[in-house]
Motif scaffolding. Structure first.
Motif, PDB file in Angstrom:
ATOM      1  N   ASP A  86       0.849  -1.201   0.000  1.00 34.73           N
ATOM      2  CA  ASP A  86       0.000   0.000   0.000  1.00 34.73           C
ATOM      3  C   ASP A  86       0.877   1.241   0.000  1.00 34.73           C
ATOM      4  OD1 ASP A  86      -2.426   1.265  -0.221  1.00 34.73           O
ATOM      5  OD2 ASP A  86      -2.850   1.278   1.939  1.00 34.73           O
ATOM      6  N   THR A  87       2.045   1.115  -0.665  1.00 37.14           N
ATOM      7  CA  THR A  87       3.014   2.216  -0.718  1.00 37.14           C
ATOM      8  C   THR A  87       3.506   2.373  -2.148  1.00 37.14           C
ATOM      9  OG1 THR A  87       3.724   1.335   1.447  1.00 37.14           O
ATOM     10  CG2 THR A  87       4.895   3.262   0.613  1.00 37.14           C
ATOM     11  N   HIS A  88       2.569   2.439  -3.080  1.00 40.57           N
ATOM     12  CA  HIS A  88       2.874   2.632  -4.504  1.00 40.57           C
ATOM     13  C   HIS A  88       3.682   1.488  -5.110  1.00 40.57           C
ATOM     14  CE1 HIS A  88       1.156   6.586  -4.184  1.00 40.57           C
ATOM     15  NE2 HIS A  88       2.103   7.027  -3.382  1.00 40.57           N
ATOM     16  N   GLY A  89       3.799   0.375  -4.390  1.00 40.63           N
ATOM     17  CA  GLY A  89       4.467  -0.795  -4.956  1.00 40.63           C
ATOM     18  C   GLY A  89       5.931  -0.933  -4.637  1.00 40.63           C
ATOM     19  N   VAL A  90       6.512  -0.027  -3.849  1.00 38.44           N
ATOM     20  CA  VAL A  90       7.958  -0.071  -3.636  1.00 38.44           C
ATOM     21  C   VAL A  90       8.396  -1.294  -2.815  1.00 38.44           C
ATOM     22  CG1 VAL A  90       7.964   1.385  -1.553  1.00 38.44           C
ATOM     23  CG2 VAL A  90       9.966   1.330  -3.054  1.00 38.44           C
ATOM     24  N   PHE A  91       7.584  -1.708  -1.830  1.00 38.78           N
ATOM     25  CA  PHE A  91       7.926  -2.901  -1.050  1.00 38.78           C
ATOM     26  C   PHE A  91       7.605  -4.169  -1.840  1.00 38.78           C
ATOM     27  CE2 PHE A  91       7.219   0.419   2.114  1.00 38.78           C
ATOM     28  CZ  PHE A  91       8.358   0.296   2.886  1.00 38.78           C
ATOM     29  N   ALA A  92       6.512  -4.123  -2.596  1.00 38.64           N
ATOM     30  CA  ALA A  92       6.147  -5.266  -3.429  1.00 38.64           C
ATOM     31  C   ALA A  92       7.167  -5.482  -4.541  1.00 38.64           C
ATOM     32  CB  ALA A  92       4.756  -5.061  -4.021  1.00 38.64           C
ATOM     33  N   ALA A  93       7.717  -4.403  -5.072  1.00 35.59           N
ATOM     34  CA  ALA A  93       8.741  -4.535  -6.113  1.00 35.59           C
ATOM     35  C   ALA A  93       9.976  -5.238  -5.572  1.00 35.59           C
ATOM     36  CB  ALA A  93       9.112  -3.162  -6.667  1.00 35.59           C
ATOM     37  N   ARG A  94      10.285  -5.012  -4.305  1.00 37.92           N
ATOM     38  CA  ARG A  94      11.414  -5.723  -3.693  1.00 37.92           C
ATOM     39  C   ARG A  94      11.127  -7.226  -3.644  1.00 37.92           C
ATOM     40  NH1 ARG A  94      16.811  -5.736  -3.229  1.00 37.92           N
ATOM     41  NH2 ARG A  94      17.464  -6.891  -1.387  1.00 37.92           N
ATOM     42  N   PHE A  95       9.877  -7.587  -3.383  1.00 36.95           N
ATOM     43  CA  PHE A  95       9.502  -9.001  -3.428  1.00 36.95           C
ATOM     44  C   PHE A  95       9.681  -9.549  -4.843  1.00 36.95           C
ATOM     45  CE2 PHE A  95       6.663 -12.504  -4.166  1.00 36.95           C
ATOM     46  CZ  PHE A  95       6.768 -13.274  -3.024  1.00 36.95           C
ATOM     47  N   VAL A  96       9.255  -8.781  -5.844  1.00 34.13           N
ATOM     48  CA  VAL A  96       9.391  -9.220  -7.233  1.00 34.13           C
ATOM     49  C   VAL A  96      10.852  -9.479  -7.566  1.00 34.13           C
ATOM     50  CG1 VAL A  96       9.133  -8.494  -9.643  1.00 34.13           C
ATOM     51  CG2 VAL A  96       7.281  -8.084  -8.019  1.00 34.13           C
ATOM     52  N   LEU A  97      11.723  -8.525  -7.227  1.00 39.58           N
ATOM     53  CA  LEU A  97      13.154  -8.674  -7.509  1.00 39.58           C
ATOM     54  C   LEU A  97      13.716  -9.909  -6.799  1.00 39.58           C
ATOM     55  CD1 LEU A  97      16.262  -8.027  -6.396  1.00 39.58           C
ATOM     56  CD2 LEU A  97      15.731  -7.573  -8.783  1.00 39.58           C
ATOM     57  N   THR A  98      13.322 -10.113  -5.545  1.00 35.97           N
ATOM     58  CA  THR A  98      13.819 -11.247  -4.773  1.00 35.97           C
ATOM     59  C   THR A  98      13.374 -12.569  -5.393  1.00 35.97           C
ATOM     60  OG1 THR A  98      13.726  -9.891  -2.769  1.00 35.97           O
ATOM     61  CG2 THR A  98      13.920 -12.259  -2.464  1.00 35.97           C
ATOM     62  N   ASP A 106       7.727 -16.425 -13.147  1.00 36.79           N
ATOM     63  CA  ASP A 106       6.576 -15.568 -13.436  1.00 36.79           C
ATOM     64  C   ASP A 106       6.113 -14.854 -12.169  1.00 36.79           C
ATOM     65  OD1 ASP A 106       4.372 -14.314 -14.487  1.00 36.79           O
ATOM     66  OD2 ASP A 106       3.381 -16.139 -15.196  1.00 36.79           O
ATOM     67  N   VAL A 107       6.675 -13.686 -11.933  1.00 39.44           N
ATOM     68  CA  VAL A 107       6.282 -12.872 -10.781  1.00 39.44           C
ATOM     69  C   VAL A 107       6.068 -11.449 -11.283  1.00 39.44           C
ATOM     70  CG1 VAL A 107       8.714 -12.543 -10.143  1.00 39.44           C
ATOM     71  CG2 VAL A 107       6.924 -12.076  -8.466  1.00 39.44           C
ATOM     72  N   ARG A 108       4.977 -10.836 -10.878  1.00 35.21           N
ATOM     73  CA  ARG A 108       4.575  -9.548 -11.424  1.00 35.21           C
ATOM     74  C   ARG A 108       4.211  -8.564 -10.312  1.00 35.21           C
ATOM     75  NH1 ARG A 108       0.942 -11.797 -16.562  1.00 35.21           N
ATOM     76  NH2 ARG A 108       1.951 -13.846 -16.631  1.00 35.21           N
ATOM     77  N   LEU A 109       4.299  -7.299 -10.647  1.00 35.50           N
ATOM     78  CA  LEU A 109       3.938  -6.225  -9.721  1.00 35.50           C
ATOM     79  C   LEU A 109       2.560  -5.702 -10.090  1.00 35.50           C
ATOM     80  CD1 LEU A 109       4.879  -4.187  -7.471  1.00 35.50           C
ATOM     81  CD2 LEU A 109       5.635  -2.710  -9.350  1.00 35.50           C
ATOM     82  N   LEU A 110       1.702  -5.524  -9.084  1.00 36.98           N
ATOM     83  CA  LEU A 110       0.413  -4.893  -9.327  1.00 36.98           C
ATOM     84  C   LEU A 110       0.634  -3.405  -9.556  1.00 36.98           C
ATOM     85  CD1 LEU A 110      -2.704  -5.129  -9.424  1.00 36.98           C
ATOM     86  CD2 LEU A 110      -2.703  -4.599  -6.977  1.00 36.98           C
ATOM     87  N   ASP A 111       0.129  -2.892 -10.661  1.00 37.15           N
ATOM     88  CA  ASP A 111       0.229  -1.460 -10.957  1.00 37.15           C
ATOM     89  C   ASP A 111      -0.674  -0.716  -9.988  1.00 37.15           C
ATOM     90  OD1 ASP A 111       0.267   1.103 -11.925  1.00 37.15           O
ATOM     91  OD2 ASP A 111      -0.630   0.634 -13.864  1.00 37.15           O
ATOM     92  N   GLY A 112      -0.055  -0.024  -9.060  1.00 38.43           N
ATOM     93  CA  GLY A 112      -0.798   0.635  -8.008  1.00 38.43           C
ATOM     94  C   GLY A 112      -0.534  -0.074  -6.693  1.00 38.43           C
ATOM     95  N   ASP A 113      -1.478  -0.029  -5.803  1.00 37.95           N
ATOM     96  CA  ASP A 113      -1.310  -0.649  -4.496  1.00 37.95           C
ATOM     97  C   ASP A 113      -2.678  -1.036  -3.950  1.00 37.95           C
ATOM     98  OD1 ASP A 113      -2.369   1.836  -3.839  1.00 37.95           O
ATOM     99  OD2 ASP A 113      -0.472   2.633  -3.053  1.00 37.95           O
ATOM    100  N   TYR A 114      -2.718  -1.379  -2.684  1.00 34.67           N
ATOM    101  CA  TYR A 114      -3.989  -1.795  -2.091  1.00 34.67           C
ATOM    102  C   TYR A 114      -5.049  -0.695  -2.211  1.00 34.67           C
ATOM    103  CZ  TYR A 114      -7.446  -3.260   1.347  1.00 34.67           C
ATOM    104  OH  TYR A 114      -8.618  -3.609   1.955  1.00 34.67           O
TER     105      TYR A 114
END
Length: 264
Positions: A86-98, A106-114
């Motif tokens: 719920d922070t514009h994807g910055v923490f989720a993007a770290r999950f994607v990279l990891t 196949d791992v993707r980032l949701l465009d946006g956040d909660y």
């Protein structure tokens, strides 16, 4: 925008019933439980896949530890993972990279956040039933990985690569890699929509900073969280020569690397 890397809320809503699409919420557990989450999402909090004890490069948690998290979440290597925060994807993007680093194809980032999802679609507080898996990681080799180290950065500086510093202006002025351009990771986010800016606008913004496809790009921040978001966005736009300095400025300073200071 490449949907194999970044997906819209509409895409996710259309695929929620697919048993091989697994949604990962990386917020703290109290947010996941108390505020609600995307239906079917599992909770893997940010702190659980971040380790600062040098178990792996930078703050990566190690392949086995990450695989254990995915196993407990009921995720298999063949699943499509969509991560959000719920922070514009910055923490989720770290999950994607990891996940990419440890071999999840196949791992993707949701465009946006909660918050962006919540504006258009239903949420729930009901936790999904999980059936643990035996997840086997397949970490990328050094040749396959976008991650680079101190010596690689020294070489890239000699090649006049485009070093992109994704931090705030005060951090940038305090110390930065020689010749770096400051590109705040939030430049790609539309705060009002809580979504990424339109693709054409993103291209224009990046070009203003000299971040173009024909250049070798090296991303860094302090501890590699913020560059994860920029990395995912650049890959979704089709940028191919993008290196990820996992150690970032923290490692660079620890090795007494040359820096510049002050305003540009």
């Amino acid at each position: 925008m490449d949907e194999s890397i970044v997906v819209s809320p509409d895409w996710l809503a259309a695929h929620l019933e697919d048993p091989q699409v697994r949604v990962v919420d990386v917020r703290d557990s109290w947010e996941f439980d108390g505020i609600g989450h995307v239906p079917g999402a599992v909770n893997i909090p940010f702190d659980s896949y971040r380790d600062e004890t040098d178990v792996d490069r930078g703050t990566l948690p190690g392949a086995e530890a990450f695989a254990d998290l995915l196993s407990k979440a009921g995720i298999s290597p063949d699943d499509t993972i969509v991560a959000y925060d719920d922070t514009h994807g910055v923490f989720a993007a770290r999950f994607v990279l990891t996940a990419l680093e440890y071999g999840h194809d196949d791992v993707r980032l949701l465009d946006g956040d909660y918050s962006a999802w919540n504006r258009e679609y239903d949420t729930t507080s009901e936790e999904p039933a999980l059936e643990p898996t035996d997840y086997e990681p397949a970490p990328l080799t050094r040749e396959e990985s976008p991650l680079i180290d101190f010596e690689d950065v020294e070489s890239a500086l000699e090649r006049d690569a485009c070093f992109v510093d994704t931090r705030a202006s005060d951090e940038f002025e305090e110390a930065r890699l020689p010749g770096a351009v400051r590109f705040d990771w939030r430049e790609v986010v539309d705060d009002e929509r809580r979504r990424l800016k339109p693709e054409a606008e993103l291209e224009d913004v990046l070009a203003e900073y000299g971040i173009t496809r024909d250049r070798e790009i090296v991303l860094y921040c302090n501890t590699a969280r913020r560059i994860s978001h920029t990395y995912v966005v650049l890959r979704a736009l089709g940028y191919e020569t993008v290196a990820f300095y996992e150690g970032s400025l923290t490692e660079w300073l620890a090795h007494d690397g040359d820096v510049e200071t002050g305003p540009v």
